[in-house]
Design an enzyme around this catalytic site. Sequence first.
Site, short mmCIF file in Angstrom:
data_model
loop_
_atom_site.label_atom_id
_atom_site.label_comp_id
_atom_site.label_asym_id
_atom_site.label_seq_id
_atom_site.Cartn_x
_atom_site.Cartn_y
_atom_site.Cartn_z
CB CYS A 192 -11.93 -35.35 -138.19
SG CYS A 192 -11.60 -36.62 -137.37
CG HIS A 226 -17.92 -48.34 -125.27
ND1 HIS A 226 -19.03 -47.35 -125.47
CD2 HIS A 226 -16.85 -47.34 -125.90
CE1 HIS A 226 -18.89 -46.18 -125.97
NE2 HIS A 226 -17.65 -46.35 -126.06
CE LYS A 280 -17.55 -43.47 -137.32
NZ LYS A 280 -16.61 -42.38 -137.25
CG HIS A 316 -14.80 -38.08 -134.91
ND1 HIS A 316 -13.45 -38.05 -134.79
CD2 HIS A 316 -15.33 -38.76 -134.26
CE1 HIS A 316 -13.35 -38.96 -133.80
NE2 HIS A 316 -14.62 -39.52 -133.40
CB CYS A 362 -9.52 -37.29 -132.53
SG CYS A 362 -10.25 -37.63 -133.99
CB CYS A 414 -10.49 -33.55 -134.33
SG CYS A 414 -11.85 -34.48 -134.18
CG HIS A 437 -21.09 -47.54 -128.53
ND1 HIS A 437 -20.10 -48.43 -129.05
CD2 HIS A 437 -20.67 -46.44 -128.87
CE1 HIS A 437 -19.03 -47.81 -129.27
NE2 HIS A 437 -19.12 -46.68 -129.22
CE LYS A 441 -25.44 -39.57 -128.48
NZ LYS A 441 -24.72 -38.41 -127.96
N1 MSP Z 1 -11.32 -42.68 -123.69
C1 MSP Z 1 -10.63 -43.18 -124.75
C2 MSP Z 1 -9.61 -44.09 -124.14
C3 MSP Z 1 -8.71 -43.93 -123.13
S1 MSP Z 1 -7.86 -45.29 -122.75
C4 MSP Z 1 -6.60 -44.55 -121.95
C5 MSP Z 1 -11.57 -43.50 -125.73
N2 MSP Z 1 -12.81 -43.88 -125.28
S2 MSP Z 1 -13.85 -44.33 -126.45
O1 MSP Z 1 -15.14 -44.59 -125.26
O2 MSP Z 1 -14.09 -43.49 -127.38
O3 MSP Z 1 -13.71 -45.60 -126.98
C6 MSP Z 1 -12.93 -46.69 -126.04
C7 MSP Z 1 -12.81 -47.97 -126.82
O4 MSP Z 1 -14.21 -48.18 -127.71
C8 MSP Z 1 -11.99 -47.93 -127.95
O5 MSP Z 1 -10.82 -48.94 -127.60
C9 MSP Z 1 -12.55 -47.77 -129.03
O6 MSP Z 1 -11.84 -48.53 -130.29
C10 MSP Z 1 -13.69 -48.66 -128.79
N3 MSP Z 1 -14.74 -48.45 -129.89
C11 MSP Z 1 -15.39 -47.35 -130.03
N4 MSP Z 1 -16.21 -47.40 -131.34
C12 MSP Z 1 -16.32 -48.80 -131.49
C13 MSP Z 1 -16.74 -49.33 -132.64
N5 MSP Z 1 -17.71 -48.82 -133.72
N6 MSP Z 1 -16.10 -50.70 -132.96
C14 MSP Z 1 -15.55 -51.37 -131.97
N7 MSP Z 1 -14.95 -50.64 -131.25
C15 MSP Z 1 -15.14 -49.28 -130.88
O7 MSP Z 1 -11.09 -43.80 -126.79
#
Ligand code: MSP
Length: 481
Positions: free
Chosen positions: A143, A21, A293, A146, A129, A126, A18, A296
Amino acid sequence: MANKFITTPIYYVNARPHIGHAYTTVVADTLARYFKEKGDNVFFLTGTDEHGAKIAQAAERANKAPKQYVSELASDFRATWQGLNIGYSQFIRTSDPQHEKVVVDFVQRLKDAGFIDKRRYSGLYCIACEKYLAPEELENGLCPDHKTKPVSQTEENYFFTLSRFQKKLMRAIERNELAIAPATRRNEVLGKLRAGLEDVSISRANVAWGIPFPNDGSQTIYVWVDALINYYSATEMYGGLSSWAEHPADVHFIGKDILWFHAVIWPAMLLALGLPLPKAIATHGFFTVKGEKMSKTLGNVLDPLLLAKEYGVDPLRYALSSTFPFGEDGDFSKEVIMQKYESELANELGNLLQRVLVMINKYKLCSLVAKKKSVKHETMKKNSREEFGAVGEHIENYRFDLALNAIWDIIRQGNETIEKEKPWALAKNNKTKLEEVMQNEYKRLLLVAYLIRPFMPATSSAMERQLTSCEPEPLFPRINS
Ligand code: MSP
């Protein structure tokens, strides 16, 4: 020539990529491209985090075997990054047997060094998390991130003696040997460290989808330990720039939700093995979409690949990098992209290029301004490297928004100069001045093309092409949305 090792988090494959990421990945790519442009040798790592209860559940929901499920999702991430023109050096997957081997070896070394013991543990876990939550962290029993009820777990687990690293970690952070940006995040970590550190469980008894714990098949390695080691295993697997011991990461880009893992647990694991710490952790904020936020259930999850199709890759990259200061939370939406597309991209940058090239053609100045065609590119690089100046400093401080502001000041000055100098009037009565003005504007555009290259590589190339041929074409055509 310097070497730079830049990482993104490895993304959980429990859902498609998304816009959150995409943000982390785009800014990391921008920094990587900037260093490359300056002549550095860059190793830019991204990938996917594929083990653990959360992924196992997602695979089950999708009615697929975990391995097949994670492979499909990993492909979605790769395709998205390709679609966003992300120039990563390697894409690591934690289900790669080579990575698994490095992780087992790493954990074995922690054990051999006396930093692991077995204990009985009860806590509230959680799954979203993938961590235990302390009772005081809960909000109404849920949590806080979440809004789900954590499950109570009692297990015999292997523990990593994190508490032994409190002082060393504080020292490294205080001395900026491990730099944490922005300062508010650094203070937050130091505050928590001061309050004390507890040992952490690093194995799971009931999670089959993971790497078996060394010499104990009844447990798997905690997914976060497995995931954090990716930064190290990538250097072992792909060579990277050199070994981690010789060249640890220059910067880990992360979101604020995973700061503790990167600023405390990961560095402690490295200290335990006598390995060097990453040099910096750059922490960004969280996005909401129109104030909500992303979720889905709300159906407001923005898919970066679809947005890139709708608005173009570079406009999306631009909107992500320019909309908010790195480190702060921000709100994003299609409207934000559209607004930026029309005003800053089409009306300011696109318009400047178009009007300058149209006039160069009209007044037959192409051979004059672009006469040094063969050397042009080189000259431009040499000049602008010096002029990366303030823009480069902002980029190196992760202030991508300020870097773009500074570039847009140059663009705005161009449009203002044209309004002021009125080349159409000069064409009638002052040819020398006309040539001077057009030459300057041409040079300005070459500089802008160079400065935007780390942010918008394709637009930069398109500008250079047009500047070489003096043939204007709309950079940002009107889109109906
Ligand atoms: N798998 C772990 C990271 C392991 S690194 C050794 C993880 N993955 S994640 O897919 O949930 O998130 C990855 C990144 O996306 C994180 O840096 C997280 O902060 C970022 N984001 C997830 N949702 C976000 C927003 N809504 N806004 C900005 N960044 C966000 O955590």
